[in-house]
Design an enzyme around this catalytic site. Structure first.
Site, PDB file in Angstrom:
ATOM      1  N   GLU A   1       0.832  -1.216   0.000  1.00  0.00           N
ATOM      2  CA  GLU A   1       0.000   0.000   0.000  1.00  0.00           C
ATOM      3  C   GLU A   1       0.862   1.258   0.000  1.00  0.00           C
ATOM      4  OE1 GLU A   1      -2.611   1.658  -0.175  1.00  0.00           O
ATOM      5  OE2 GLU A   1      -4.401   0.425   0.117  1.00  0.00           O
ATOM      6  N   ARG A  10      -7.955   1.016  12.687  1.00  0.00           N
ATOM      7  CA  ARG A  10      -6.574   1.366  12.399  1.00  0.00           C
ATOM      8  C   ARG A  10      -6.539   2.548  11.455  1.00  0.00           C
ATOM      9  NH1 ARG A  10      -4.946   0.125   7.294  1.00  0.00           N
ATOM     10  NH2 ARG A  10      -5.812  -1.704   6.205  1.00  0.00           N
ATOM     11  N   ASN A  32      -5.473   4.448   8.079  1.00  0.00           N
ATOM     12  CA  ASN A  32      -5.344   3.980   6.702  1.00  0.00           C
ATOM     13  C   ASN A  32      -4.844   5.120   5.825  1.00  0.00           C
ATOM     14  OD1 ASN A  32      -5.588   1.614   5.058  1.00  0.00           O
ATOM     15  ND2 ASN A  32      -7.355   2.524   4.043  1.00  0.00           N
ATOM     16  N   ASN A  53     -10.302   5.775   2.283  1.00  0.00           N
ATOM     17  CA  ASN A  53      -9.357   5.547   1.191  1.00  0.00           C
ATOM     18  C   ASN A  53      -9.365   6.716   0.213  1.00  0.00           C
ATOM     19  OD1 ASN A  53      -7.434   3.485   0.607  1.00  0.00           O
ATOM     20  ND2 ASN A  53      -9.051   1.962   0.923  1.00  0.00           N
ATOM     21  N   ASP A 103      -9.777   2.217  -4.097  1.00  0.00           N
ATOM     22  CA  ASP A 103      -8.719   2.133  -3.087  1.00  0.00           C
ATOM     23  C   ASP A 103      -7.837   3.370  -3.198  1.00  0.00           C
ATOM     24  OD1 ASP A 103      -6.822   1.136  -1.190  1.00  0.00           O
ATOM     25  OD2 ASP A 103      -7.272  -0.904  -1.768  1.00  0.00           O
TER      26      ASP A 103
END
Length: 306
Positions: free
Chosen positions: A20, A105, A107, A153, A203
């Site tokens: 990522e 969490r 991101n 995202n 994403d």
């Protein structure tokens, strides 16, 4: 390169569980990215082939930004943001964005031209709307801007720094906001790309010098370039199921780097996708923009467009 995917190359072979957040560092001419589930930060120098890996104790390493301080990055480890010195290994907590015992969490995130970091949290179970979106200032102050997020995202900024893009992947939608750079505020939320009918999962993303948005479609085997009006301009099919994020790098900022994931793929699928977990690349015509950095910019370096 895989037959049937002309122009797609393997830039860095790998086995990332959840590769990522690729970022190109112009100072070192290197690519940095994460393996979120592997708890790793990675750095690759295309000119020499050197590949460094840094491992952390947290359950997830979910966010990444370049910092103004040389050799330093901002990392989201679980729900805390840390400044990490790649040379010394020193790690310093900047702020705890959400309580450590929450099943979330950090991101995707992005820095603006004033050195602030815009970042979201997400549900570790991938279905509860208990995440939120934040602005983190260079001094570590953290402001919650909105909540009701499942998986945050696609955080990206327009070249003029007057629009911010954001997706909730599990709501299959990308929005855009008006961004007031002086005030650090968002307004006028509206739909940019609606994927609900096809249930596509937007994403990670980046914006090029023309203001077009490149977006990785997780579980969709492709990346898509959108015009500033939200229309599809180009689609690049990939030899992997799970592209996760993109950035524009290389000497002329015309190499589109694409991180990928092995996560959620069974052994049969992995045998068919030997490049899953690697970093892919495609050469494009329109360059990207230098990545903004976290921290107070040097005097005279706060202009909107580098």
């Amino acid at each position: 390169m895989t037959a049937g995917h002309a122009g797609v190359h393997c830039a860095v072979p790998g086995t990332d569980l959840l590769g990522e957040t690729p970022l190109w560092c112009e100072r070192t001419r290197s690519l940095l990215w994460l393996d979120i589930d592997g708890g790793r930060l990675q750095r690759f120098h295309p000119a020499t082939g050197r590949h460094d890996s840094f491992t952390f104790d947290g359950r997830y390493v979910g966010s990444l930004a370049l910092a103004q301080q040389p050799g330093t990055v901002l990392l989201g480890i679980d729900l805390g943001l840390f400044l990490f010195d790649l040379g010394t290994g020193e790690q310093r907590l900047l702020c705890q964005v959400e309580p450590a015992d929450r099943d979330n969490r950090l991101n995707d995130g992005r820095c603006d031209a004033r050195g602030r970091f815009w970042v979201g949290t997400m549900d570790n179970q991938l279905h509860r709307p208990q995440g939120a979106f934040y602005r983190v200032d260079p001094d570590g102050r953290c402001e919650r801007l909105f909540d009701d997020v499942i998986v945050s995202n696609t955080v990206a900024l327009s070249p003029a720094q007057d629009r911010l893009y954001f997706s909730d992947t599990r709501r299959f939608t990308t929005w855009q906001f008006d961004l007031d750079l002086d005030q650090g505020t968002l307004a006028n939320k509206r739909v940019f790309a609606d994927h609900t009918a096809a249930r596509l999962r937007p994403d990670g993303a980046c914006v090029d010098a023309q203001g077009y948005l490149w977006n990785a479609i997780f579980a969709g085997s492709r990346v898509v370039r959108y015009t500033p009006a939200g229309e599809i301009d180009r689609v690049i099919d990939l030899p992997v199921t799970n592209p996760t994020c993109v950035c524009l790098g290389g000497p002329g900022l015309t190499t589109l780097y694409i991180t990928t994931a092995r996560k959620f793929l069974d052994r049969g699928r992995l045998r068919q996708e030997p490049l899953a977990g690697s970093v892919l690349s495609v050469e494009v015509d329109v360059p990207g923009l230098p990545e903004q950095r976290f921290g107070t910019p040097p005097s005279g370096a706060t202009r909107s467009q580098p």
